[in-house]
Write a protein that holds these residues in place. Structure first.
Motif, PDB file in Angstrom:
ATOM      1  N   MET A  59       0.788  -1.320   0.172  1.00  0.00           N
ATOM      2  CA  MET A  59      -0.091   0.018   0.132  1.00  0.00           C
ATOM      3  C   MET A  59       0.705   1.180  -0.135  1.00  0.00           C
ATOM      4  N   ARG A  60       1.770   1.205   1.013  1.00  0.00           N
ATOM      5  CA  ARG A  60       2.709   2.604   0.893  1.00  0.00           C
ATOM      6  C   ARG A  60       3.412   2.540  -0.026  1.00  0.00           C
ATOM      7  N   GLN A  61       4.033   1.456  -1.041  1.00  0.00           N
ATOM      8  CA  GLN A  61       4.620   1.405  -2.278  1.00  0.00           C
ATOM      9  C   GLN A  61       3.741   2.152  -3.139  1.00  0.00           C
ATOM     10  N   LYS A  62       2.407   2.213  -3.192  1.00  0.00           N
ATOM     11  CA  LYS A  62       1.379   2.550  -4.284  1.00  0.00           C
ATOM     12  C   LYS A  62       1.482   3.998  -3.969  1.00  0.00           C
ATOM     13  N   GLU A  63       0.987   4.408  -2.552  1.00  0.00           N
ATOM     14  CA  GLU A  63       0.512   5.699  -2.215  1.00  0.00           C
ATOM     15  C   GLU A  63       1.238   6.402  -1.291  1.00  0.00           C
ATOM     16  N   ALA A  64       2.331   5.838  -0.579  1.00  0.00           N
ATOM     17  CA  ALA A  64       3.071   6.617   0.234  1.00  0.00           C
ATOM     18  C   ALA A  64       4.452   6.116   0.183  1.00  0.00           C
ATOM     19  N   PRO A  65       5.186   6.338  -0.817  1.00  0.00           N
ATOM     20  CA  PRO A  65       6.867   5.580  -0.639  1.00  0.00           C
ATOM     21  C   PRO A  65       7.544   6.328   0.199  1.00  0.00           C
ATOM     22  N   TYR A  66       7.030   7.663   0.633  1.00  0.00           N
ATOM     23  CA  TYR A  66       8.089   8.342   1.528  1.00  0.00           C
ATOM     24  C   TYR A  66       7.868   7.923   3.088  1.00  0.00           C
ATOM     25  N   LEU A  67       7.031   6.721   3.261  1.00  0.00           N
ATOM     26  CA  LEU A  67       7.002   6.068   4.407  1.00  0.00           C
ATOM     27  C   LEU A  67       7.716   4.656   4.283  1.00  0.00           C
ATOM     28  N   LEU A  68       8.399   4.238   3.289  1.00  0.00           N
ATOM     29  CA  LEU A  68       9.355   3.216   3.487  1.00  0.00           C
ATOM     30  C   LEU A  68      10.808   3.550   3.450  1.00  0.00           C
ATOM     31  N   PRO A  69      11.646   2.679   3.887  1.00  0.00           N
ATOM     32  CA  PRO A  69      13.002   3.164   3.874  1.00  0.00           C
ATOM     33  C   PRO A  69      13.744   3.475   2.624  1.00  0.00           C
ATOM     34  N   GLU A  70      13.201   2.706   1.539  1.00  0.00           N
ATOM     35  CA  GLU A  70      13.849   2.858   0.160  1.00  0.00           C
ATOM     36  C   GLU A  70      13.443   4.367  -0.113  1.00  0.00           C
ATOM     37  N   GLU A  99      19.480   8.866  -1.100  1.00  0.00           N
ATOM     38  CA  GLU A  99      20.386  10.127  -1.416  1.00  0.00           C
ATOM     39  C   GLU A  99      19.508  11.340  -1.346  1.00  0.00           C
ATOM     40  N   LYS A 100      18.533  11.057  -2.194  1.00  0.00           N
ATOM     41  CA  LYS A 100      17.557  12.300  -1.964  1.00  0.00           C
ATOM     42  C   LYS A 100      16.240  12.143  -1.468  1.00  0.00           C
ATOM     43  N   PRO A 101      15.894  12.135  -0.037  1.00  0.00           N
ATOM     44  CA  PRO A 101      14.797  11.551   0.450  1.00  0.00           C
ATOM     45  C   PRO A 101      13.688  12.239  -0.210  1.00  0.00           C
ATOM     46  N   ARG A 102      12.636  11.402  -0.183  1.00  0.00           N
ATOM     47  CA  ARG A 102      11.289  11.810  -0.954  1.00  0.00           C
ATOM     48  C   ARG A 102      10.410  11.861   0.284  1.00  0.00           C
ATOM     49  N   LEU A 103      10.080  13.404   0.658  1.00  0.00           N
ATOM     50  CA  LEU A 103       9.189  13.216   1.673  1.00  0.00           C
ATOM     51  C   LEU A 103       7.813  13.881   1.439  1.00  0.00           C
ATOM     52  N   SER A 104       6.783  13.707   2.191  1.00  0.00           N
ATOM     53  CA  SER A 104       5.630  14.270   1.813  1.00  0.00           C
ATOM     54  C   SER A 104       5.390  15.388   2.946  1.00  0.00           C
ATOM     55  N   ARG A 105       4.752  16.430   2.397  1.00  0.00           N
ATOM     56  CA  ARG A 105       4.466  17.320   3.657  1.00  0.00           C
ATOM     57  C   ARG A 105       3.022  16.985   4.521  1.00  0.00           C
ATOM     58  N   ASN A 106       2.343  16.181   3.670  1.00  0.00           N
ATOM     59  CA  ASN A 106       1.156  16.005   4.407  1.00  0.00           C
ATOM     60  C   ASN A 106       1.221  14.596   4.897  1.00  0.00           C
ATOM     61  N   LEU A 107       1.589  14.611   6.148  1.00  0.00           N
ATOM     62  CA  LEU A 107       1.717  13.396   6.999  1.00  0.00           C
ATOM     63  C   LEU A 107       0.486  13.076   7.921  1.00  0.00           C
ATOM     64  N   ASP A 108      -0.666  14.156   7.881  1.00  0.00           N
ATOM     65  CA  ASP A 108      -1.549  14.344   9.070  1.00  0.00           C
ATOM     66  C   ASP A 108      -2.591  13.416   8.469  1.00  0.00           C
ATOM     67  N   ARG A 109      -2.816  13.232   7.447  1.00  0.00           N
ATOM     68  CA  ARG A 109      -4.020  12.381   7.119  1.00  0.00           C
ATOM     69  C   ARG A 109      -3.661  11.214   6.331  1.00  0.00           C
ATOM     70  N   LEU A 110      -3.110  10.223   7.181  1.00  0.00           N
ATOM     71  CA  LEU A 110      -2.729   9.207   6.546  1.00  0.00           C
ATOM     72  C   LEU A 110      -3.749   8.177   6.717  1.00  0.00           C
ATOM     73  N   GLY A 111      -4.071   7.207   5.707  1.00  0.00           N
ATOM     74  CA  GLY A 111      -5.121   6.421   5.781  1.00  0.00           C
ATOM     75  C   GLY A 111      -4.768   5.149   6.526  1.00  0.00           C
ATOM     76  N   PRO A 112      -5.672   4.625   7.264  1.00  0.00           N
ATOM     77  CA  PRO A 112      -5.376   3.406   8.185  1.00  0.00           C
ATOM     78  C   PRO A 112      -5.019   2.292   7.311  1.00  0.00           C
ATOM     79  N   GLU A 113      -5.034   2.193   6.052  1.00  0.00           N
ATOM     80  CA  GLU A 113      -4.583   1.048   5.428  1.00  0.00           C
ATOM     81  C   GLU A 113      -2.937   1.158   5.122  1.00  0.00           C
TER      82      GLU A 113
END
Lengths: 203, 835
Positions: B640-651, B656-670
């Motif tokens: 799920m994370r790979q699809k929707e939130a790769p910034y929550l996975l170690p990869e 080298e250049k971390p992909r971060l999302s500003r929007n961490l407050d509305r994470l779906g339970p899935e």
């Protein structure tokens, strides 16, 4: 039949800053030459010379040490067995005179307490470049209870006198010591040799 | 020309005759031994020894050994005369005869003969002629190889040692001759050593007066290896010359000397080595110093090697104020020597070795900070270079490691305890230096000591964690003070990792990832032993707590998360039983909670990293537990994370250049790992689902009250706050956990929320009150009072925004003296309340 080819054997060690002319003094005395451009001594050098004083053969083992700091440890090991030390400085080099107290400390630390020390100001042939006055050196040597002599290895001034006087003193010292050693049971006829000291004197 | 030469020889012969006549022994009346001796000399010295007559002399000497001393005396008399008359041909012949007699006569009367022999050698050595010096030395060496069976009391080798040492320093103008003389000197010294070393009656060669000559002479020749080699012109000659080089020979001699040194002699033999290295400033390029000490360590008897180490340490102390490069050289030598000495290097005084090293480390830190060797006499004559000090510090740390690696396990853990005890930590009794300088020093000291500790702990494989890591050690290591600084925090994590990693799996977890199949890691796993289980029972809470708090630090970087992951992973494969697995999962879920709730206002990167860390760990542990349903849940979330939130996975995060999302407050339970789901799937496989469903709350320790940082007490208060804020919602969800005054009090009295432990703790508390001394109980209560105060403050702040007038009930209850200027809730409890 004695196998010895001498009556007395003394070890004399020359010390002093690098370049004050220790090796030249020894060369002048033992070989009668003044080697121009003498390189720095490595570690220690050995020379032997037998002289005759009042009909007695005196063998002088002369250990000529390196003045350089890096050989200090090996040269120090030669002090211990020395009968006499010739502490040399260069009259044209204030620095070599200023180091004398340091050398005296070394003597204090490493040499035997019976050692005879002679202070020698070398290179008097370079009188015009003199930096240490004779008076100053004499005062210093007096304060330290040493004999003082000024020499020139180049001109052969006082070199012979230095070693011969020293040999005389050493003989006197040696006789006195045997006397002291035998004080418990004095041998007949030994007592008269006490006046040998007068055979030579410094200055 | 030939005629003239004949004449010379003739006069020489006549000379001799006259001499004999003078002695009072004419022709036929001379004693037989004199005639025999005279006959071995040819008319022309070029002809060499008269062999047949020599045989006669030898035979005579053997059949009449009582005459041997007279033969010797007569021969030496002749030789001395020949030397003074420069008749060197005869000198050589006399020497040859002496050698032969010496070899032939192994009998009691050799003693007197030896005396005249040595006199002759001495005579030759007195000469200025290199040939005679070498001749004398060669004879002496032959003599040295003879084993005498009778002791000799009155033999002095002083002159020989002095002269041979002097020859070792020869500065003859001719290079070839110089080399020959030096070689002779070395051989002579070797001879003296052989002759005297095992004979207690003879001059003690180990006396400083001899050692101070012998050792530097050998070293002086040893250090000129390169020069000698570069001089040899043709390659053919090189091989031949190398065999004969003074350096090689002096090395051999040095080895022989050291190999014979007994316990009491080591010191006298090693001291001149160090002084030589000092005087010739050979510590600094250190190659030669290392070479010397390698020779020393390999040649001395192994049971003495710790003496060498001790001397080196002493020398290091004596050089405390020398340049950093010199000290670094000594330390490097120590490090090399320690490895060679292996188990014997440290000897009986293990801790002294480490104490010295650590003292030097502290001194160096001081030097670097103050910029001078002595605060009092900072004349500025010696400028301290900080980078050199740093090099020295690194060298010390490395050396600490090499020493430790030679130790058996039990001593190693002792050493680690010792180092740990030196790490400056604040305590009630010993407050640390304050002020900026003091803090800086403390920090540096902590870093250096932890580095040493890390060095010591690498490769440390303890079979029993319990004895290897006593709680006195862990307490200090996990102390909160060591968490404030990110660099220090990382060291602590790495030290823990190297302790726990006993199967060399550490490097497999160096990078965080969510690999689909962990079998490619080829993990080496042993079953968790009983001792390990006991260890975890005792210390797991402390460890979890440390990891939990460490993950909440804002200053964490990538390395920290990697270390945390590694630590979690290693704990799971080294020390985990079912209970530990459950706790670790709870811990990781609590970390996810930290990122989700974000009450510490962590930066974005930290939050993403925490999510990623959780993913990576759960991925690993799910595969380790091999519970299919668990694996499936984890896998689903990761997909799920790979699809929707790769910034929550170690990869994504640890790239080298971390992909971060500003929007961490509305994470779906899935895309979150759910505690309920996990406890459900694992519960089905026999794991304790009750425990799994309880959220992890860190355990409070004594230290938290002392530490200056935001204490765990505060953390708990915050939780209380959160809970009280959300109380209506919580009441709906879990009516049993109704927040009443009672529960609040319970939470205060016993801050551990873990229910299973509550009963046990209570029992302990009761026991403590029954048995502990009064002061201890008072201190305990005092600490609790401060805790209570902080919590009350918290509650007051939440509940009563405007400061009310002193509320009667509370003041009365605690006997607060009235002081109207301060609001009551800010007042401190007086100490007496404790009692």
């Amino acid at each position: 039949m004695s196998m010895e080819d001498y009556d007395f054997l003394f070890k004399i060690v020359l010390i002093g800053n690098a370049g004050v002319g220790k090796t030249c003094l020894v060369r002048r005395f033992t070989q009668g030459l003044f080697p121009p451009g003498q390189g720095a001594t490595i570690g220690v050098d050995f020379m032997i010379k037998t002289v005759e004083i009042n009909g007695e053969k005196v063998k002088l083992q002369i250990w000529d040490t390196a003045g350089q700091e890096r050989f200090r440890s090996i040269t120090q090991s030669y002090y211990r067995s020395a009968n006499a030390l010739i502490l040399t400085y260069d009259i044209t080099c204030e620095e070599s005179f200023r180091c004398l107290p340091e050398w005296l400390r070394e003597i204090e630390q490493y040499a035997s307490n019976k050692v005879i020390t002679v202070l020698v100001g070398n290179k008097i042939d370079l009188a015009d470049k003199r930096e240490v006055s004779q008076q100053r050196a004499e005062e210093f040597s007096e304060a330290q209870d040493m004999y003082y002599l000024e020499t020139s290895a180049k001109e052969s001034d006082n070199v012979e006198k230095l070693f011969l006087d020293l040999a005389c003193r050493l003989i006197g010292e040696a006789r006195r010591n045997t006397l002291v050693d035998n004080v418990e049971s004095p041998l007949p006829g030994e007592g008269k040799s006490i006046s040998y000291l007068t055979c030579c004197n410094f200055n | 020309m030939a005629c003239r030469r004949g004449l010379v020889e003739c006069t020489a012969a006549v000379d001799r005759h006259i001499c004999n006549g003078v002695c009072g022994c004419c022709g036929a009346l001379r004693p037989r031994y004199k005639r025999l001796v005279d006959n071995i000399f040819p008319e022309d010295p070029e002809d060499g020894l008269v062999k047949t007559n020599m045989e006669k002399l030898t035979f005579y000497a053997l059949s009449a050994p009582e005459k041997l001393d007279r033969i010797g005396a007569y021969l030496s008399e002749k030789l001395i005369r020949d030397v003074s008359r420069h008749r060197y041909g005869y000198v050589c012949i006399a020497m040859e005869a002496l050698d032969q007699l010496l070899m032939a006569c192994h009998c009691q009367s050799i003693n007197l003969f030896v005396e005249s022999f040595l006199k002759m050698v001495a005579k030759l050595l007195e000469s200025e002629k290199p040939d005679l010096q070498i001749l004398g030395t060669n004879s002496f060496v032959k003599f040295a190889n003879i084993e005498e069976d009778t002791p000799s009391y009155h033999r002095s080798y002083d002159f020989f040692v002095s002269r041979f040492s002097e020859m070792c320093h020869s500065s003859h103008d001719d290079l070839d001759i110089r080399t020959k003389i030096r070689m002779s000197g070395i051989k002579g010294l070797q001879g003296v050593v052989r002759k005297t070393v095992n004979d207690e009656l003879q001059a003690n060669i180990w006396d400083p007066q001899h050692m101070d000559k012998i050792v530097p002479s050998l070293l002086y020749n040893l250090q000129h290896t390169e020069e000698a080699e570069s001089r040899s012109p043709s390659p053919l000659q090189t091989t031949e010359k190398e065999k004969e080089s003074p350096a090689e020979l002096s090395e051999r001699c040095l080895r022989e000397l050291l190999g014979r040194a007994a316990y009491g002699n080591i010191k006298n033999a090693i001291k001149p080595v160090m002084i030589h290295l000092d005087n010739h400033s050979l510590w600094e390029p250190k190659t030669f110093a290392v070479r010397c000490f390698k020779i020393i360590m390999y040649s001395i008897q192994p049971q003495h090697s710790h003496l060498v180490i001790q001397q080196l340490l002493g020398h290091l102390d004596a050089n405390s104020k020398s340049a950093a490069t010199v000290r670094a050289g000594i330390v490097e030598v120590l490090s090399e020597a320690a490895v060679i000495a292996a188990s014997g290097s440290v000897g009986p005084t293990v801790l002294e070795v480490f104490n010295t090293l650590l003292r030097q480390l502290r001194l160096s830190i001081d030097y670097a900070l103050t910029g001078s060797y002595d605060c009092a006499i900072s004349g500025g004559t010696k400028i301290i270079k900080e980078h050199e000090e740093r090099m020295f510090q690194e060298a010390v740390i490395k050396t600490t490691g090499s020493f430790a690696s030679t130790l058996p396990t039990y001593q190693r853990s002792e050493v680690m305890l010792f180092i740990m005890s030196k790490v400056p930590l604040p305590s009630l009794h010993h407050p640390l230096d304050t002020g900026r300088a003091g803090e800086n020093r403390n920090r540096l000291t902590q870093i250096m000591l932890l580095k040493s500790l890390l060095q010591v702990s690498t490769g440390f494989q303890c079979s029993n964690m319990l004895t290897a890591l006593p709680s006195s050690f862990l307490d200090r290591l996990l102390s909160a003070t060591l968490m404030e600084d990110s660099e220090i925090r990382l060291f602590v994590l790495q030290i823990l990792i190297s302790f726990i990693d006993r199967h060399g799996n550490k490097h497999k977890f160096q990078t965080i990832s969510t690999i689909g199949d962990i079998s490619i890691l080829k993990l080496k796993v042993d079953k968790c032993s009983r001792q390990d289980t006991v260890f975890m029972k005792k210390n797991s809470q402390q460890l979890y707590r440390h990891m939990y708090l460490a993950c909440k630090e804002e200053t964490n970087g990538r390395a920290h998360y990697e270390a945390l992951y590694c630590l979690l992973a290693l704990t799971s494969i080294e020390l985990a039983n079912e209970e530990v697995v459950v706790d670790l999962i709870r811990l990781v879920l609590a970390m996810q909670e930290v990122a989700l709730v974000n009450e510490d206002n962590l930066p974005l990167y930290s939050r993403c990293a925490l999510y990623a860390l959780g993913a990576a760990y759960l991925n690993l542990i799910s595969q380790l537990t091999t519970v299919p349903a668990f694996c499936q849940h984890i896998h689903e979330v990761i997909e799920m994370r790979q699809k929707e939130a790769p910034y929550l996975l170690p990869e994504g995060v640890f790239a080298e250049k971390p992909r971060l999302s500003r929007n961490l407050d509305r994470l779906g339970p899935e895309i979150l790992f759910r505690q309920s789901k996990i406890s459900e799937v694992l519960g089905g496989s026999g794991y304790n689902s009750d425990r799994l469903s309880t959220p992890y709350v860190p355990q409070l320790t004594d230290e938290d009250r002392l530490s200056k940082r935001k204490s765990i007490g505060e953390t708990i208060s915050l939780q209380v706050e959160v809970e009280s804020r959300n109380s209506p919602e919580k009441e709906e969800r879990a009516p049993a956990e109704e927040i009443t005054y009672e529960t609040l009090k319970k939470a205060i009295v016993d801050s551990v929320a873990v229910e299973e432990q509550e009963r046990e703790r209570r029992r302990q508390v009761v026991e403590k009150f029954q048995k502990a001394p009064f002061e201890e109980i008072a201190a305990h209560c005092g600490a609790r009072a401060t805790l209570l105060q902080s919590k009350l403050n918290q509650i007051f702040e939440i509940t009563i925004r405007p400061p009310p007038s002193p509320s009667g009930t509370i003041t009365a209850a605690y006997g607060q003296p009235q002081s109207h200027s301060i609001p009551v809730y800010e007042m401190k409890f007086p100490d007496l309340c404790v009692y």
